[in-house]
Enzyme design. Structure first.
Site, PDB file in Angstrom:
ATOM      1  CE1 TYR A  62      -2.088 -13.692 -47.362  1.00  0.00           C
ATOM      2  CE2 TYR A  62      -4.015 -15.081 -47.695  1.00  0.00           C
ATOM      3  CZ  TYR A  62      -3.457 -13.832 -47.498  1.00  0.00           C
ATOM      4  OH  TYR A  62      -4.264 -12.729 -47.408  1.00  0.00           O
TER       5      TYR A  62
ATOM      6  CD  GLU B 233     -10.732  -7.344 -47.714  1.00  0.00           C
ATOM      7  OE1 GLU B 233     -10.354  -6.204 -48.068  1.00  0.00           O
ATOM      8  OE2 GLU B 233     -11.918  -7.621 -47.468  1.00  0.00           O
TER       9      GLU B 233
ATOM     10  NE  ARG C  42      -5.206 -11.523 -42.935  1.00  0.00           N
ATOM     11  CZ  ARG C  42      -4.136 -10.788 -43.202  1.00  0.00           C
ATOM     12  NH1 ARG C  42      -3.491 -10.961 -44.341  1.00  0.00           N
ATOM     13  NH2 ARG C  42      -3.714  -9.878 -42.355  1.00  0.00           N
TER      14      ARG C  42
ATOM     15  CG  HIS D 267      -4.846 -19.479 -49.675  1.00  0.00           C
ATOM     16  ND1 HIS D 267      -4.170 -18.814 -50.662  1.00  0.00           N
ATOM     17  CD2 HIS D 267      -5.822 -18.642 -49.269  1.00  0.00           C
ATOM     18  CE1 HIS D 267      -4.713 -17.619 -50.848  1.00  0.00           C
ATOM     19  NE2 HIS D 267      -5.714 -17.501 -50.021  1.00  0.00           N
TER      20      HIS D 267
ATOM     21  CG  ASP E 162      -7.036 -12.675 -49.261  1.00  0.00           C
ATOM     22  OD1 ASP E 162      -6.923 -11.670 -50.010  1.00  0.00           O
ATOM     23  OD2 ASP E 162      -6.582 -12.697 -48.099  1.00  0.00           O
TER      24      ASP E 162
ATOM     25  CG  ASP F   9      -1.967 -11.171 -49.438  1.00  0.00           C
ATOM     26  OD1 ASP F   9      -0.806 -11.379 -49.838  1.00  0.00           O
ATOM     27  OD2 ASP F   9      -2.234 -10.631 -48.344  1.00  0.00           O
TER      28      ASP F   9
ATOM     29  CD  GLU G  60      -1.404  -7.653 -50.731  1.00  0.00           C
ATOM     30  OE1 GLU G  60      -0.207  -7.915 -51.023  1.00  0.00           O
ATOM     31  OE2 GLU G  60      -2.263  -8.526 -50.584  1.00  0.00           O
TER      32      GLU G  60
END
Length: 560
Positions: A326, A109, A328, A373, A107, A105, A18
């Site tokens: 990570y 998103e 989040r 995570h 997740d 990532d 990203e």
């Protein structure tokens, strides 16, 4: 090693992440047979205005919304005008690749970005999903050897939330424009967060303070302080005994006013005091769990004065440059490798006596926690101390906070003894009065050597604070060095700070930890809330918006 072997067998590979910073770090771990490029976030989204709607859809009634509500809520995705060059560049790079690796990532998103890239790039080469929790050489090489397919469940979850956000915002916001002011916005989480801040301010406005008094005494030997706790067997009223309108909640307490407290203090002045009881019990405090997103935001606010958005920006840089995992995450668990690294540093820096016999494990108590995570921790199989990182400024301070918390989570409990003493006397006017004092001595600091958690209440005692009382036994006589009445006033509920609003949203299961920073930023940018010091204060505009929403869209802002 893995990267070289796979490159030799697969040919040229395009890796898409990203962010440019993440791409640069990963490229440093891969050989010349890998092209590492950035999508710079999402490349597609629902249309933001009429000019973005494709010509073939412009005449459709639902096109402005970007969601076909008559056909199972099918979304209309368009490439952001600012991303058309990015997409063109990625397509050109893909023509020279034998395989596409999507390393966004892990997740919702990130999974959605990966899916949109496939939909838009339409690759004719094999596509694999590559995921990792930290950006280190070892983690990247393991990810190359453990690729998978895109997780359609995560993609669907992100899409559902995006559609809900659009339906809420596009249907409710125009009502605010017509009834209150142009340019206002409503949001699925944003409006509930605003309502929480407004409701707290209403409680403060409706609050009536109550006065209450007690007596503070200093006793010898030891010159220690005690407070009047009971009169004739009834507990002396404290702040918790009053309602928000200043009324006493029950009849089983004694409410002292200034005159009564002063007269009682005078009547006790020349009387004999003795110890009525001494209760001593072991004190034990276990370490705090490693950080998850929300606890990192809260603690960075308390200890470093950082807002949620600032904390996440710094944590993002630390992650992208390979310093932390990570950022989040709902998880408070550590991998076996991380536990070993933390325990090794405990033994090295504090001594083996600070290590518990078995590694510590932590289980999340957060509603709807999703623990794909690890917790937020220093990256790598061996942790770098803050001094070894070469970091400075904000990044150094946040890394140090994460490092200390992680290491402390694998240390022994703090141990000691807590003591409660009751002291009695009979006033010249006949009342039987009892004073109380408490103390705590820490005999083994354990994890407190490495880390002490902050508090939202500035008057709260730190976990490492010690209060020593003299050695006392029941029946011991005491002399009074000082005796004086003390007045107090109940306080209204404190305004939310960023830290306490994050905690409130999480405890109520509202929104996702990854969105809290942006939500708090949004309600300030929209003019609904402003900061006074660290407190979040609602503007009058927020009262108007919340009142309208409560009256006409009550279900949409119901946080109960």
């Amino acid at each position: 090693m893995v990267a070289r072997e796979m490159a030799a067998t697969k040919g040229r590979r395009l890796v898409i992440v990203e962010s440019p910073a993440k791409a640069k770090t990963i490229a440093g771990y891969l050989g010349k047979d890998y092209m590492v490029e950035s999508s710079i976030g999402h490349i597609r989204d629902l249309p933001n205005n009429a000019s973005e709607i494709p010509a073939k859809d412009k005449d459709k009634a639902w096109a402005r919304l970007g969601v076909n509500v008559d056909d199972e809520f099918q979304p209309l995705y368009v490439v952001d005008s600012r991303k058309k060059k990015v997409v063109a560049d990625l397509k050109a790079k893909l023509k020279n690749a034998d395989e596409l690796l999507l390393a966004t990532d892990e997740d919702r998103e990130g999974e959605a970005i990966a899916w949109h890239l496939v939909q838009e790039l339409k690759p004719k080469v094999p596509v694999r999903r590559m995921v990792f929790h930290e950006i280190t050489r070892g983690a990247i090489e393991r990810a190359l050897g453990q690729t998978r397919e895109i997780d359609s469940h995560l993609v669907d979850a992100q899409e559902a939330r995006r559609i809900l956000d659009r339906l809420y915002g596009y249907e409710v916001s125009p009502v605010l424009w017509r009834k209150i002011m142009q340019g206002l916005s409503a949001g699925r989480v944003q409006s509930v967060a605003t309502r929480l801040v407004v409701q707290r301010e209403r409680e403060r406005m409706e609050f009536f303070a109550a006065d209450y008094w007690d007596i503070v005494a200093t006793f010898d030997p030891g010159s220690f302080t005690a407070r009047l706790a009971a009169v004739d067997g009834k507990r002396v009223a404290q702040g918790r005994d009053f309602s928000s309108v200043g009324e006493l909640k029950g009849s089983d307490v004694v409410h002292l006013d200034e005159a009564t407290a002063g007269a009682l203090a005078q009547a006790l002045g020349d009387q004999s005091f003795a110890v009525r009881s001494v209760e001593s019990k072991p004190y034990r405090r276990s370490p705090y769990a490693p950080f998850r997103t929300t606890t990192l935001q809260q603690e960075a606010s308390r200890k470093l004065g950082y807002g949620a958005a600032r904390t996440m920006q710094i944590a993002q840089r630390l992650y992208e440059n390979g310093f932390v995992t990570y950022m989040r995450t709902d998880s408070i668990t550590l991998s076996g490798t991380a536990v070993s690294a933390a325990r090794a540093q405990v033994a090295e820096l504090y001594g083996r006596e600070y290590l518990p016999e078995a590694p510590r494990t932590y289980v999340s108590k957060v509603k709807n926690a999703q623990e794909a995570h690890e917790a937020i921790r220093p990256a790598g199989e061996a942790f770098r101390t803050p001094a070894q990182t070469g970091l400075s400024g904000d990044e150094f301070r946040l890394y140090e906070l994460i490092w200390m918390r992680t290491v402390a989570s694998q240390m022994r409990d703090a141990e000691g003894r807590s003591v409660s003493v009751r002291i009695g006397a009979t006033a010249a006017t006949g009342e039987h009065c009892e004073f109380s004092a408490s103390g705590r001595v820490i005999t083994f600091h354990g994890f407190l050597k490495a880390y002490v958690e902050g508090h939202d209440d500035p008057d709260a005692d730190r976990d490492d604070r010690e209060t020593r009382l003299p050695n006392l036994e029941e029946g011991d006589p005491l002399s009074v060095a000082e005796l004086s009445p003390a007045g107090h006033e109940t306080r209204p509920p404190a305004r939310y700070t960023e830290a306490t609003l994050v905690r409130e949203l999480e405890e109520r299961g509202i929104g996702r930890p990854s969105t809290y920073a942006s939500i708090i930023g949004t309600i300030q940018d929209r003019g609904y809330v402003y900061k006074k010091g660290t407190a979040l204060v609602p503007a009058w505009l927020a009262f108007a918006v919340v009142r309208l929403l409560e009256r006409h869209f009550a279900r949409l802002v119901d946080y109960n």
